[in-house]
Design a protein around this motif. Structure first.
Motif, PDB file in Angstrom:
ATOM      1  N   SER A  94       0.865  -1.430  -0.121  1.00  0.00           N
ATOM      2  CA  SER A  94       0.224  -0.146  -0.037  1.00  0.00           C
ATOM      3  C   SER A  94       1.101   0.759   0.181  1.00  0.00           C
ATOM      4  CB  SER A  94      -0.744   0.266   1.243  1.00  0.00           C
ATOM      5  OG  SER A  94      -0.163   0.196   2.442  1.00  0.00           O
ATOM      6  N   GLY A  95       2.056   0.874   0.664  1.00  0.00           N
ATOM      7  CA  GLY A  95       2.664   2.717   1.197  1.00  0.00           C
ATOM      8  C   GLY A  95       3.080   3.118   1.770  1.00  0.00           C
ATOM      9  N   GLN A  96       1.728   2.447   2.579  1.00  0.00           N
ATOM     10  CA  GLN A  96       1.379   2.742   4.078  1.00  0.00           C
ATOM     11  C   GLN A  96       2.025   2.411   4.895  1.00  0.00           C
ATOM     12  OE1 GLN A  96      -2.598   4.046   4.547  1.00  0.00           O
ATOM     13  NE2 GLN A  96      -2.033   5.352   2.070  1.00  0.00           N
ATOM     14  N   GLY A  97       2.852   3.003   5.909  1.00  0.00           N
ATOM     15  CA  GLY A  97       3.512   1.779   7.072  1.00  0.00           C
ATOM     16  C   GLY A  97       3.919   2.449   7.655  1.00  0.00           C
ATOM     17  N   PRO A  98       5.276   1.822   8.864  1.00  0.00           N
ATOM     18  CA  PRO A  98       5.393   3.111  10.008  1.00  0.00           C
ATOM     19  C   PRO A  98       6.634   3.728   9.354  1.00  0.00           C
ATOM     20  CG  PRO A  98       5.858   0.891  10.464  1.00  0.00           C
ATOM     21  CD  PRO A  98       5.173   0.590   9.102  1.00  0.00           C
ATOM     22  N   ASP A  99       7.470   4.320  10.780  1.00  0.00           N
ATOM     23  CA  ASP A  99       8.252   5.215  10.129  1.00  0.00           C
ATOM     24  C   ASP A  99       9.684   4.124  10.365  1.00  0.00           C
ATOM     25  OD1 ASP A  99       7.329   8.232   9.830  1.00  0.00           O
ATOM     26  OD2 ASP A  99       6.635   7.174  11.737  1.00  0.00           O
ATOM     27  N   VAL A 100       9.354   3.530  11.456  1.00  0.00           N
ATOM     28  CA  VAL A 100      10.863   2.122  12.280  1.00  0.00           C
ATOM     29  C   VAL A 100       9.959   1.087  11.964  1.00  0.00           C
ATOM     30  CG1 VAL A 100      12.632   2.131  13.060  1.00  0.00           C
ATOM     31  CG2 VAL A 100      11.867   4.115  12.429  1.00  0.00           C
ATOM     32  N   LEU A 101      11.031  -0.326  12.242  1.00  0.00           N
ATOM     33  CA  LEU A 101       9.749  -1.167  11.740  1.00  0.00           C
ATOM     34  C   LEU A 101      10.766  -2.420  12.425  1.00  0.00           C
ATOM     35  CD1 LEU A 101       8.972  -3.509   9.271  1.00  0.00           C
ATOM     36  CD2 LEU A 101      10.139  -1.387   9.132  1.00  0.00           C
ATOM     37  N   ALA A 324      14.466  -1.829  10.593  1.00  0.00           N
ATOM     38  CA  ALA A 324      14.180  -1.254   9.159  1.00  0.00           C
ATOM     39  C   ALA A 324      13.967   0.101   9.383  1.00  0.00           C
ATOM     40  CB  ALA A 324      14.194  -1.765   8.828  1.00  0.00           C
ATOM     41  N   VAL A 325      13.700   1.019   8.594  1.00  0.00           N
ATOM     42  CA  VAL A 325      13.603   2.486   8.358  1.00  0.00           C
ATOM     43  C   VAL A 325      12.236   2.040   6.361  1.00  0.00           C
ATOM     44  CG1 VAL A 325      13.152   4.861   7.661  1.00  0.00           C
ATOM     45  CG2 VAL A 325      14.899   3.841   9.550  1.00  0.00           C
TER      46      VAL A 325
END
Length: 438
Positions: A94-101, A324-325
């Protein structure tokens, strides 16, 4: 701290094809609210502690510390391992995720192939304190060879051979086995009166593939050829898997019921004296939580073939969690500040102490807390005889398919079916045929 990827990884092949072309463009976070403010970050943490709530209790004070230092608020979501990969794949599509994971380090190359994660080139590493702060083995498990890593190491682990000192003494065994011949011989001495020499987790796909990988290295296969094509049914791979299955089928040092274990039952068996040896990652806290006295067990490297050197002396995969970012972050500077904070010496000491893991940051390992006999032994393994799982785009499918093949073979062995080179090869050939093309 264990990672169960089966359900998530089975969906990976279909989703990967979508994510390669679908990760462009900016967005706000889908994981914790609007992150358009430079003073806000969203962070998906993996479940490392005894529960999701336990992780929140561990992490929230550290995140408040980061906010006090930088003015940046971090919105935390702890995601169960059973959901994490699917959540990440949905975010990349979707291109929508957290900043950092957080990601399992063995996923690094697969997720790198989607293009959704920020590459850590030299300039990016410089912003978080430099690449040379990390153990080389942990960097090698952060993305495909020849490419900038897709993540940085956060928590590290390695496999060791846990053995019951009292059981060994009672059987007249002076030292832990250093070779497989010694392990089988010791295991047979220890298998009596309803107790077994070794406990394995045969219904756990991830455990199966981790051991198949290390044994494959010892037999001379990396499971993929130089071009990245699967080589699951090579004679070396067949020999590695048969050796593992034979703990039940031929050597009879592991209980047939171990073929069904999938939820840390082998740890329980070892802790309660039902088995005298266990091959596991950073098991100490788990063992003591089951009532085992720390003085009653010790840790040695997992055995190797007699005279083995180089990759044939591999005793563990490089286990651990990477940070990860998300490439689409609207707060790149803040995200990198957060990565620098989480991988800083102080936080590395604090978090890895809490979780019983090993800091991948070299300076943090000097803390006396990581000098216990258990962690020192595992740190030595990580530094000298651990190798990263194959860093290829379809690594997740490799884990699922080979791990399931081993599970099927162990179930057959427990049911009394013959285990031969031909039966092992047939199961591995079936796994290879199910691998998607690169």
């Amino acid at each position: 701290m264990r990672i169960n990827r089966l359900a998530a990884a089975t969906a990976f092949a279909a989703t990967l094809a979508l994510t390669v072309g679908a990760c462009g463009g900016g967005s706000s976070s889908s994981g914790g609210g609007d992150n358009s403010s430079p003073k806000t970050l969203t962070y998906w943490a993996s479940n490392q502690g005894t529960s999701l709530e336990n992780d929140k209790q561990v992490l929230e004070p550290e995140l408040r510390k980061f906010e006090q230092q930088t003015g940046i608020k971090v919105k935390l979501e702890v995601v169960p391992w059973s959901d994490l990969l699917n959540r990440i794949l949905a975010a990349t599509a979707s291109g929508q995720g957290p900043d950092v994971l957080n990601i399992g380090n063995t996923w690094s190359a697969s997720l790198q192939a989607t293009g959704a994660l920020l590459p850590f080139d030299d300039a990016t590493f410089a912003k978080i304190g430099g690449k040379d702060r990390f153990l080389p083995a942990t960097i090698a498990s952060a993305g495909a060879a020849g490419k900038d890593p897709a993540a940085v190491p956060l928590y590290s682990m390695a496999y060791g051979l846990y053995y019951n000192k009292k059981a060994f003494a009672a059987a007249g065994i002076a030292n832990p086995p250093a070779t497989w011949d010694e392990l089988v011989a010791d295991g047979q001495k220890l298998t009596k009166d309803g107790k077994y020499g070794l406990a394995i987790e045969g219904g756990n796909v991830s455990e199966n593939v981790h051991h198949a990988f290390a044994l494959g290295q010892q037999h001379g296969t990396g499971w993929f050829d130089a071009a990245g094509r699967p080589a699951f049914d090579s004679p070396e791979a067949v020999g590695a898997v048969k050796q593992y299955v034979d703990f039940i089928a031929k050597d009879k040092i592991a209980a047939p019921g171990n073929a069904e274990y999938a939820n840390n039952q082998s740890v329980t068996d070892f802790a309660t004296g039902k088995a005298a040896m266990l091959m596991w990652q950073s098991a100490g806290a788990n063992l003591t939580s089951h009532g085992m006295n720390p003085d009653d067990f010790a840790v040695a490297p997992i055995p190797v073939p007699a005279g083995a050197t180089g990759t044939k002396a591999t005793t563990s995969m490089v286990a651990g969690i990477n940070l990860a970012v998300f490439r689409n972050t609207k707060n790149l500077d803040g995200a990198l500040q957060f990565v620098k904070f989480m991988t800083g010496d102080d936080e590395q000491k604090q978090l890895n102490k809490t979780y019983g893991s090993i800091p991948p940051v070299k300076a943090a390992q000097a803390d006396p807390a990581f000098a216990t006999p258990e962690l020192k032994a595992l740190s030595d393994v990580l530094a000298t005889s651990a190798r990263p799982l194959p860093q290829v785009a379809n690594e997740s499918q490799f884990e699922t398919l080979v791990g399931t093949a081993v599970k099927n073979l162990l179930a057959g062995a427990a049911a009394g079916k013959p285990v031969t080179d031909d039966t092992v090869k047939a199961e591995l050939t079936k796994a290879q045929q199910q691998m998607p093309a690169n």
